[in-house]
Design an enzyme around this catalytic site. Sequence first.
Site, PDB file in Angstrom:
ATOM      1  N   HIS A  60       0.810  -1.222   0.000  1.00 26.38           N
ATOM      2  CA  HIS A  60       0.000   0.000   0.000  1.00 26.38           C
ATOM      3  C   HIS A  60       0.843   1.272   0.000  1.00 26.38           C
ATOM      4  O   HIS A  60       1.886   1.347   0.633  1.00 26.38           O
ATOM      5  CB  HIS A  60      -1.031   0.002   1.128  1.00 26.38           C
ATOM      6  CG  HIS A  60      -0.512   0.042   2.534  1.00 26.38           C
ATOM      7  ND1 HIS A  60      -0.330   1.227   3.212  1.00 26.38           N
ATOM      8  CD2 HIS A  60      -0.169  -0.929   3.403  1.00 26.38           C
ATOM      9  CE1 HIS A  60       0.098   0.958   4.441  1.00 26.38           C
ATOM     10  NE2 HIS A  60       0.213  -0.336   4.592  1.00 26.38           N
ATOM     11  N   ASP A 162       5.746   2.013   6.875  1.00 29.51           N
ATOM     12  CA  ASP A 162       4.471   1.314   6.679  1.00 29.51           C
ATOM     13  C   ASP A 162       3.669   2.120   5.657  1.00 29.51           C
ATOM     14  O   ASP A 162       3.078   3.135   6.026  1.00 29.51           O
ATOM     15  CB  ASP A 162       3.724   1.199   8.003  1.00 29.51           C
ATOM     16  CG  ASP A 162       2.335   0.611   7.858  1.00 29.51           C
ATOM     17  OD1 ASP A 162       2.028   0.071   6.790  1.00 29.51           O
ATOM     18  OD2 ASP A 162       1.547   0.702   8.832  1.00 29.51           O
ATOM     19  N   GLU A 192      -5.237   1.528   2.327  1.00 33.82           N
ATOM     20  CA  GLU A 192      -5.099   0.351   3.192  1.00 33.82           C
ATOM     21  C   GLU A 192      -5.339   0.724   4.643  1.00 33.82           C
ATOM     22  O   GLU A 192      -5.966  -0.021   5.394  1.00 33.82           O
ATOM     23  CB  GLU A 192      -3.703  -0.266   3.017  1.00 33.82           C
ATOM     24  CG  GLU A 192      -3.532  -1.638   3.676  1.00 33.82           C
ATOM     25  CD  GLU A 192      -3.097  -1.605   5.129  1.00 33.82           C
ATOM     26  OE1 GLU A 192      -3.114  -2.666   5.780  1.00 33.82           O
ATOM     27  OE2 GLU A 192      -2.749  -0.512   5.655  1.00 33.82           O
ATOM     28  N   GLU A 193      -4.818   1.877   5.034  1.00 35.70           N
ATOM     29  CA  GLU A 193      -4.851   2.267   6.453  1.00 35.70           C
ATOM     30  C   GLU A 193      -6.256   2.576   6.966  1.00 35.70           C
ATOM     31  O   GLU A 193      -6.471   2.687   8.171  1.00 35.70           O
ATOM     32  CB  GLU A 193      -3.933   3.471   6.702  1.00 35.70           C
ATOM     33  CG  GLU A 193      -2.447   3.201   6.462  1.00 35.70           C
ATOM     34  CD  GLU A 193      -1.814   2.260   7.480  1.00 35.70           C
ATOM     35  OE1 GLU A 193      -2.498   1.824   8.415  1.00 35.70           O
ATOM     36  OE2 GLU A 193      -0.619   1.950   7.315  1.00 35.70           O
ATOM     37  N   ASP A 215       3.821  -6.065   3.241  1.00 28.65           N
ATOM     38  CA  ASP A 215       3.600  -4.973   4.192  1.00 28.65           C
ATOM     39  C   ASP A 215       4.626  -5.086   5.313  1.00 28.65           C
ATOM     40  O   ASP A 215       5.483  -5.969   5.291  1.00 28.65           O
ATOM     41  CB  ASP A 215       2.161  -5.086   4.747  1.00 28.65           C
ATOM     42  CG  ASP A 215       1.570  -3.737   5.160  1.00 28.65           C
ATOM     43  OD1 ASP A 215       2.332  -2.844   5.572  1.00 28.65           O
ATOM     44  OD2 ASP A 215       0.342  -3.593   5.086  1.00 28.65           O
ATOM     45  N   HIS A 301       3.446   2.950  12.962  1.00 32.98           N
ATOM     46  CA  HIS A 301       2.523   4.096  13.055  1.00 32.98           C
ATOM     47  C   HIS A 301       3.071   5.231  13.911  1.00 32.98           C
ATOM     48  O   HIS A 301       2.305   6.056  14.417  1.00 32.98           O
ATOM     49  CB  HIS A 301       1.117   3.665  13.524  1.00 32.98           C
ATOM     50  CG  HIS A 301       0.369   2.929  12.458  1.00 32.98           C
ATOM     51  ND1 HIS A 301      -0.982   2.674  12.515  1.00 32.98           N
ATOM     52  CD2 HIS A 301       0.792   2.400  11.283  1.00 32.98           C
ATOM     53  CE1 HIS A 301      -1.346   2.011  11.421  1.00 32.98           C
ATOM     54  NE2 HIS A 301      -0.283   1.834  10.662  1.00 32.98           N
TER      55      HIS A 301
END
Length: 328
Positions: A60, A162, A192-193, A215, A301
Amino acid sequence: MKEILTKLTRLYGPSGHEEFVRDAIKEMVEPHCDEVIVDPLGNLIAHKKGSGPKLMLAAHMDEIGVMVTDIDKEGFLRFTKVGGVSPHQLLGQRVVFKNGTFGVFGHEKLDDIKDLKFEKMFIDIGATSREEAEEKVSLGDVAVFDRDLVEAGDRWIAKGLDDRAGCAVLIKVLQELSSSPNDIYAVFTVQEEVGTRGAKTSAYSIEPDLGLAVDVTLVGDTPKAPTNAVALGKGPTIKVKDALVLAHPQVKESLVEVAKSHGIPYQFEILDNGGTDAGPIHLTKSGVKSGGVSIPCRYVHSPTEMVSKTDMDNAVKLLKAYLTSVQV
Ligand code: CO
Ligand code: ZN
């Protein structure tokens, strides 16, 4: 890899606004593919033709961010999250909007730091009034962490690893794979998130025979971390399960066989929380045998995500070997 990763992690690309990342990736992969298309949601589909089964890989392009919900008369912005953002990760951080406007975070008076919630926080863009703030940002605008990539020994540290780390691995695979008997679709997905949305529509149109998400994954190799056998530097992980998919045993086992026969180190990914694009892919139409190869990542994150250089190189090796040899 350094050049690709520096470029990709620096780019602005929260969910729904992946265009800068998409343009950069398109330029890097186009000379190495037979066809590159952008679908209606914004997924970038890079196709390397082959006569064998259709293999879909997904990494992603989007990253987490914060979205403006209100601007007060003093020019402070209230916000909500885009993807998995936690309040404590924002303290002391600098964010940037698409037009280059910078913001920092402040919070109302708190009796206990545990009371830190988004409702108590605001973004300060240096404006002195609502009118001044509105010249720079509008309701609905999204900001992302502003933090360039650095090296630390075998590690890369940056925001957005990420999943720009996964994108970089896929780009390398496309660049280095001279030919493959299989029909390869490398998809750089959107959104995606916020719920693996781009993978859903792209898998529907591609109808792959096999799906792999590329990922990052969580690790348990820091002091008093939650139990998780995955560590940085011990190889890419082969997905067993995450919250959205049970890897197809054939996919998992064939990845293990390829890793063993090429002497590539690997670990198993068993994730309770957090899903990847493999979730929607495996539920496409009558079902798709799916799994994943992930890059172990600390501090996921946060603005300072950390991965291992050798893990990324080994992920490229594993995927190249797998794509040329796998039978579905
Ligand atoms: Co994520
Ligand atoms: Zn991710």
